[in-house]
Design a protein around this motif. Sequence first.
Motif, PDB file in Angstrom:
ATOM      1  N   ALA A  19       0.827  -1.212   0.000  1.00  0.00           N
ATOM      2  CA  ALA A  19       0.000   0.000   0.000  1.00  0.00           C
ATOM      3  C   ALA A  19       0.867   1.271   0.000  1.00  0.00           C
ATOM      4  O   ALA A  19       0.596   2.212  -0.741  1.00  0.00           O
ATOM      5  CB  ALA A  19      -0.935  -0.003   1.205  1.00  0.00           C
ATOM      6  N   LEU A  22       2.613   1.659  -3.333  1.00  0.00           N
ATOM      7  CA  LEU A  22       1.654   2.080  -4.352  1.00  0.00           C
ATOM      8  C   LEU A  22       1.370   3.575  -4.235  1.00  0.00           C
ATOM      9  O   LEU A  22       1.331   4.301  -5.223  1.00  0.00           O
ATOM     10  CB  LEU A  22       0.353   1.279  -4.212  1.00  0.00           C
ATOM     11  N   ARG A  23       1.235   4.044  -2.996  1.00  0.00           N
ATOM     12  CA  ARG A  23       0.980   5.467  -2.793  1.00  0.00           C
ATOM     13  C   ARG A  23       2.158   6.300  -3.285  1.00  0.00           C
ATOM     14  O   ARG A  23       1.967   7.298  -3.991  1.00  0.00           O
ATOM     15  CB  ARG A  23       0.732   5.744  -1.310  1.00  0.00           C
ATOM     16  N   ALA A  26       2.236   6.051  -7.157  1.00  0.00           N
ATOM     17  CA  ALA A  26       1.031   6.640  -7.760  1.00  0.00           C
ATOM     18  C   ALA A  26       1.040   8.163  -7.640  1.00  0.00           C
ATOM     19  O   ALA A  26       0.726   8.872  -8.603  1.00  0.00           O
ATOM     20  CB  ALA A  26      -0.217   6.071  -7.097  1.00  0.00           C
ATOM     21  N   PHE A  27       1.410   8.664  -6.463  1.00  0.00           N
ATOM     22  CA  PHE A  27       1.378  10.122  -6.287  1.00  0.00           C
ATOM     23  C   PHE A  27       2.636  10.802  -6.828  1.00  0.00           C
ATOM     24  O   PHE A  27       2.642  12.015  -7.025  1.00  0.00           O
ATOM     25  CB  PHE A  27       1.113  10.492  -4.825  1.00  0.00           C
ATOM     26  N   GLN A  32      -2.097   5.762 -12.070  1.00  0.00           N
ATOM     27  CA  GLN A  32      -2.435   4.570 -11.278  1.00  0.00           C
ATOM     28  C   GLN A  32      -2.026   3.267 -11.973  1.00  0.00           C
ATOM     29  O   GLN A  32      -1.504   2.348 -11.321  1.00  0.00           O
ATOM     30  CB  GLN A  32      -3.939   4.564 -10.999  1.00  0.00           C
ATOM     31  N   GLU A  36       0.603   0.576 -10.351  1.00  0.00           N
ATOM     32  CA  GLU A  36       0.306  -0.827 -10.005  1.00  0.00           C
ATOM     33  C   GLU A  36       1.309  -1.774 -10.648  1.00  0.00           C
ATOM     34  O   GLU A  36       1.768  -2.734 -10.025  1.00  0.00           O
ATOM     35  CB  GLU A  36      -1.113  -1.174 -10.426  1.00  0.00           C
ATOM     36  N   VAL A  91      -4.619   9.893 -10.659  1.00  0.00           N
ATOM     37  CA  VAL A  91      -4.796   9.553  -9.250  1.00  0.00           C
ATOM     38  C   VAL A  91      -5.416  10.749  -8.539  1.00  0.00           C
ATOM     39  O   VAL A  91      -4.900  11.860  -8.623  1.00  0.00           O
ATOM     40  CB  VAL A  91      -3.431   9.226  -8.606  1.00  0.00           C
ATOM     41  N   VAL A  93      -7.501  11.711  -4.726  1.00  0.00           N
ATOM     42  CA  VAL A  93      -8.017  11.204  -3.452  1.00  0.00           C
ATOM     43  C   VAL A  93      -8.974  12.185  -2.786  1.00  0.00           C
ATOM     44  O   VAL A  93      -9.463  11.909  -1.704  1.00  0.00           O
ATOM     45  CB  VAL A  93      -6.877  10.888  -2.451  1.00  0.00           C
ATOM     46  N   ALA A  96     -12.180  10.798  -1.548  1.00  0.00           N
ATOM     47  CA  ALA A  96     -12.102   9.936  -0.368  1.00  0.00           C
ATOM     48  C   ALA A  96     -12.012  10.764   0.903  1.00  0.00           C
ATOM     49  O   ALA A  96     -12.298  10.281   1.989  1.00  0.00           O
ATOM     50  CB  ALA A  96     -10.895   9.018  -0.461  1.00  0.00           C
ATOM     51  N   ALA A  97     -11.617  12.004   0.763  1.00  0.00           N
ATOM     52  CA  ALA A  97     -11.356  12.839   1.938  1.00  0.00           C
ATOM     53  C   ALA A  97     -12.598  13.157   2.744  1.00  0.00           C
ATOM     54  O   ALA A  97     -12.514  13.412   3.935  1.00  0.00           O
ATOM     55  CB  ALA A  97     -10.694  14.143   1.507  1.00  0.00           C
ATOM     56  N   VAL A 117      -7.350  18.239   1.507  1.00  0.00           N
ATOM     57  CA  VAL A 117      -6.764  17.214   0.633  1.00  0.00           C
ATOM     58  C   VAL A 117      -6.604  17.755  -0.782  1.00  0.00           C
ATOM     59  O   VAL A 117      -5.568  17.554  -1.435  1.00  0.00           O
ATOM     60  CB  VAL A 117      -7.635  15.931   0.644  1.00  0.00           C
ATOM     61  N   VAL A 120      -3.552  20.076  -0.978  1.00  0.00           N
ATOM     62  CA  VAL A 120      -2.269  19.344  -0.980  1.00  0.00           C
ATOM     63  C   VAL A 120      -2.087  18.653  -2.335  1.00  0.00           C
ATOM     64  O   VAL A 120      -0.997  18.651  -2.908  1.00  0.00           O
ATOM     65  CB  VAL A 120      -2.205  18.316   0.175  1.00  0.00           C
ATOM     66  N   GLU A 121      -3.177  18.097  -2.841  1.00  0.00           N
ATOM     67  CA  GLU A 121      -3.125  17.410  -4.136  1.00  0.00           C
ATOM     68  C   GLU A 121      -2.699  18.379  -5.247  1.00  0.00           C
ATOM     69  O   GLU A 121      -1.834  18.061  -6.071  1.00  0.00           O
ATOM     70  CB  GLU A 121      -4.518  16.861  -4.439  1.00  0.00           C
ATOM     71  N   LEU A 124       0.939  19.250  -4.878  1.00  0.00           N
ATOM     72  CA  LEU A 124       1.807  18.165  -5.347  1.00  0.00           C
ATOM     73  C   LEU A 124       1.900  18.166  -6.872  1.00  0.00           C
ATOM     74  O   LEU A 124       2.955  17.894  -7.442  1.00  0.00           O
ATOM     75  CB  LEU A 124       1.287  16.811  -4.852  1.00  0.00           C
TER      76      LEU A 124
END
Lengths: 178, 156
Positions: A19, A22-23, A26-27, A32, A36, A91, A93, A96-97, A117, A120-121, A124
């Motif tokens: 996990a 992957l993070r 991915a980030f 994505q 993977e 990707v 998130v 999900a936040a 989130v 920050v996304e 990034l």
Amino acid sequence: MLTISELDDFEMLVRTHRARLLRLVAFSTGDQDLAETVVQDSLLRAYNARDNFRGDCSVATWLRAIALNVMRDYQRRQKFQFWKKASLTAVSVSDAATSLAGNDPSPEARMLAHEQVQRVELALKSLSERQRSVFIMRFLDEMELEEISVATGLPAPTVKTHLYRAVKAVRLRLGGTR
Amino acid sequence: MTLPHLTDEQLTDYLSGDSLPAIEDHLAACDVCRREIASMRASFQVFDHASMEWSERTQNAFGSTPRRAAPSWRPAAAWAVACLAVIAAVLLFGLLRRPVKTSQFAGVTIPASAGASDTAELSQDNQLLAAIDKELDSADLSPQKMYGITESAKAR
């Protein structure tokens, strides 16, 4: 932390590290599908080369070094060039936040988490891939500067410079004082 | 007098846990920098949780372990088992269709009532076995056929 002998347990290796790897990938790449593939390849390579692990660093650092190298290999060979054009799996998130407002389930708290989130996304996304990797390893994986230096193969001062730039960008997005 | 706020470098150091007395002194006196650091930490924490949740969800969606190639002995073992099964079937069939010799039953007393009906039944059984024999002779027992592998699939 896993020890050398624990590298023999492939299932444990995957359960413990997949996990986070992957993070990171991915980030760092924003892709994505690529992440993977890179993570799966990296874990298999690490398992097959476990006899080469000398224990100079932690297994987590060693795995990140492998994953970042595999990531660059894939990008260099442009193996996914067609896919990148045809079906880039971005990707994100921020959706999900909303479920991550801690103990406060109020709409305001969820909205605030969503915004945090998202910022920050966005920050990034404004960074280089290298800066993103360094940022994730330092502030999300909580790795030491020396560990990041081993994982990236960069000198510690260079890692620090990437980190300063990353924090500056995030600070601007989060509405910093300057 | 307005305090000079923390630089990006100082802020990074502080967030990374490398705090110097000068930074601590500044934070003790500057609300703006304290709030900024609290805001950044909160944002990092929420992003940390959200991104891990995303990663774990993605992991579960694709299975917890990557698919590994089957060990190389597996196909060989499967073929061996298939061949043994075919050989066993052929041997069993050969035993069943072997002609019955009357001398084998020299000492056996057959009840008078059993004679005619048993002969007819035996004849029917022999016919059935002959039909099965014919069917098996014409059937394709190749492993490709058994496992449903078509010519087009093999060519790929």
